[in-house]
Design an enzyme around this catalytic site. Structure first.
Site, short mmCIF file in Angstrom:
data_model
loop_
_atom_site.label_atom_id
_atom_site.label_comp_id
_atom_site.label_asym_id
_atom_site.label_seq_id
_atom_site.Cartn_x
_atom_site.Cartn_y
_atom_site.Cartn_z
N LYS A 16 8.75 1.24 -9.08
CA LYS A 16 8.44 -0.14 -8.69
C LYS A 16 7.01 -0.17 -8.16
O LYS A 16 6.71 0.42 -7.14
CB LYS A 16 9.40 -0.65 -7.62
N ASP A 433 8.90 -38.39 -25.58
CA ASP A 433 10.25 -38.71 -26.07
C ASP A 433 10.13 -39.88 -27.04
O ASP A 433 9.82 -41.01 -26.63
CB ASP A 433 11.14 -39.05 -24.88
#
Length: 595
Positions: A16, A433
């Site tokens: 990590k 839209d």
């Protein structure tokens, strides 16, 4: 984050790293570097971008971490912070995944295959861009050796898992020490100088900031001076958190904008930090997205890779939700469990509104965007300031468990903001839209979508279409989240008006329905703060359970209705998403152009 390292041969384990997560995009003779929230940090990491541009590929999309390593092989976040201020040549990049190569989307391939392809394209002796090594199995032993060496921890990844651009149980982290981000909400003055003695910290919980304690160690004098400069413009009179008076006596309060990385030993029963130490500012994180990270049992986390509806208790599975087709709540949950891997990259980590129909779509349904905690831990909250200045907790999810929990609570539809929780003030997409008037057939809408594609392409924006499962089509342009909502709304409004003026017989931007007769309404209102649009792969609360789905422009040529896909197409939707690179927003390098 999990409590133990997962066991078994199907897990790969990597170090990590303690740095900045970066996605590096290579193509067109150059390269760009982006943070997790979509910020373009190519200038800050110019050396990494320059080296990536030299890779012998036509194009590539690489996931990795920018770090500064010391002579003992440890990465240091503080050292990285210092390097960004004046020594960028010390910054390296550890590449651990490959999402795209030479135009081919690799996200559906197993991790082992992607890593093998990644290793081949990286130079063997390049100290600037390195391959992230891993081991198979023995993760617990690796964690112990890393902790003994003073490293941060282990990342464990399922070897055969596809790449999911959202939180899932395919990637788990186990830490040696506790550390995470906190919001700086104020500071207490020093009695020896004009600088601060400690920083007052906050954390979001339940959609609101709460007091998390103070930190007074880990600062150099240079960092104290830098912090004082950053905090000065953020002064405010009122406190943003409720804290014990004795602990914040004489406090200078701040607008909650700065984020600090803090190491600590544990959290007290009162929710404050024990033995905290300052590590540095996190300039890639927004304060609104800072929430307490808690360890999850590894067995529970791993279920989020390929969940089944049974792993989230779905009550009343036999209840009919769609009466005209006898589709049940259980079948709805099974659909969302199946599409979770391809849906979460779109809907995850952004404020959402739910269309809940507890008794089925034919009965009372309602929108919900806030929650007082009845959904449980899997459905999370982000605090967003409303117009009147007070903060409200908005819902968001980032796991399959959260998705299915919403379904258990009667949700059918998922609608999302055009911004992520990392910065809700900046749009990462434009949505137009195209809403047809009654009587217009779908062919007219489809032709309008292609026309709108060309309008946007002419000003430099590439788009993709989405069939909505309703009446119309969404034409969507992905954006780098740089422009704020007033600018985005103004741009969308003027573009819609320009289209209507150019072809008044085809388009209208007028809001009154009486003025839309025989035309297609270009709904630009999705592009404003707080507005939502239906999310890809969301089921619609309409007859026959249609599904919203992104498609390619080539597919758009033959699709004959906006309800082309339905709840029974889960397997096909997952398969085609993998083959057609429809799991991400698309181009990450587009900015809002001048109009």
């Amino acid at each position: 984050m999990v409590d133990t390292v997962p066991t078994g041969a199907n897990w790969l384990h990597e170090m990590k790293y303690d740095g900045y997560r970066l996605e590096v995009a290579v193509g067109g003779g150059g390269a760009r570097a982006y943070t997790r929230s979509g910020l373009d940090w190519s200038e800050r990491f110019a050396g990494i971008a320059e080296q990536a541009a030299k890779l012998k590929v036509r194009s590539a999309l690489i996931d990795g971490e920018a770090v500064v390593m010391d002579q003992d092989g440890r990465s240091s976040f503080q050292a990285l912070q210092n390097a960004l201020k004046g020594a960028p040549g010390k910054i390296d990049y550890f590449a651990f995944d490959l999402l795209e190569l030479d135009g081919e989307d690799l996200t559906a391939l197993p991790l082992t295959t992607r890593k093998a392809m990644l290793r081949k394209i990286l130079p063997k002796n390049d100290a600037r861009i390195r391959y992230s090594e891993h081991i198979e199995g023995n993760g617990e032993m690796l964690l112990h050796s890393f902790c003994d060496a003073g490293l941060e921890g282990v990342i464990s990844k399922q070897a055969d898992a596809r790449y999911i651009g959202a939180r899932s149980g395919a990637w788990l982290k186990t830490k040696c020490i506790k550390r995470q981000e906190f919001v700086i909400v104020g500071w207490t003055p020093s009695d020896k100088s004009r600088a601060f003695r400690s920083l007052i910290l906050g954390i979001h919980e339940g959609g609101a900031l709460r007091y998390a304690g103070k930190v007074g160690t880990g600062f150099t004098m240079d960092e104290i001076r830098r912090l004082m400069e950053r905090m000065e413009p953020l002064d405010r009179k009122e406190a943003t958190v409720k804290a014990p008076r004795a602990e914040v006596r004489g406090a200078h309060w701040l607008e909650p904008r700065l984020v600090a990385e803090i190491a600590y030993t544990e959290m007290t029963n009162e929710g404050t930090l024990r033995h905290p130490s300052y590590l540095g500012l996190r300039e890639d994180k927004k304060a609104e997205a800072v929430m307490l990270e808690t360890e999850m049992p590894v067995t529970r986390a791993a279920r989020n890779v390929s969940p089944t509806a049974s792993e989230v208790t779905i009550s009343n599975r036999e209840r009919v939700i769609f009466p005209e087709s006898s589709i049940t709540k259980g079948e709805l949950a099974d659909y969302y469990a199946a599409v979770a891997p391809v849906m979460l990259p779109w809907v995850g980590s952004r404020p959402i509104s739910l269309v809940r129909c507890p008794q089925g779509r034919a009965k009372k349904c309602f929108f919900q965007k806030h929650d007082a905690g009845s959904f449980g831990e899997a459905v999370k909250h982000v605090g967003i300031v409303e117009k009147d200045g007070h903060e409200e907790p908005y819902l968001f999810i980032d796991t399959a468990e959260g998705l299915l929990t919403c379904v258990q609570m009667g949700t059918i539809e998922f609608h999302g903001w055009g911004a992520r929780i990392e910065d809700v003030e900046k749009a990462d997409r434009l949505v137009f839209d195209l809403d047809p008037d009654e009587g217009l057939d779908f062919e007219a809408v489809r032709d309008a979508a292609f026309h709108f594609r060309e309008i946007l392409r002419s000003i430099g924006l590439e788009t993709f279409p989405m069939v909505t499962g309703g009446k119309g089509i969404h034409v969507i342009a992905p954006l780098v989240p740089e422009a704020e909502w007033p600018e985005v709304k103004d741009f969308a409004h003027r573009l819609a008006q320009a289209a209507a003026q150019a072809e008044p017989q085809k388009f209208t931007a007028a809001l009154p329905k009486a003025q839309r007769k025989g035309r297609i309404f270009v709904d630009y209102l999705r592009n404003q703060r707080g507005a939502t649009a239906v999310m890809p792969y969301a089921v619609r609360a309409r007859p026959e359970a249609p599904v919203a789905a992104p498609v390619t422009w080539k597919e758009m040529e033959t699709i004959d209705r906006p309800s082309h896909f339905h709840i029974g197409d889960a397997k096909e939707l997952v398969k085609r998403a993998a083959s057609k690179a429809l799991t991400r927003w698309g181009r990450a390098d587009q900015v809002l152009p001048d109009l």
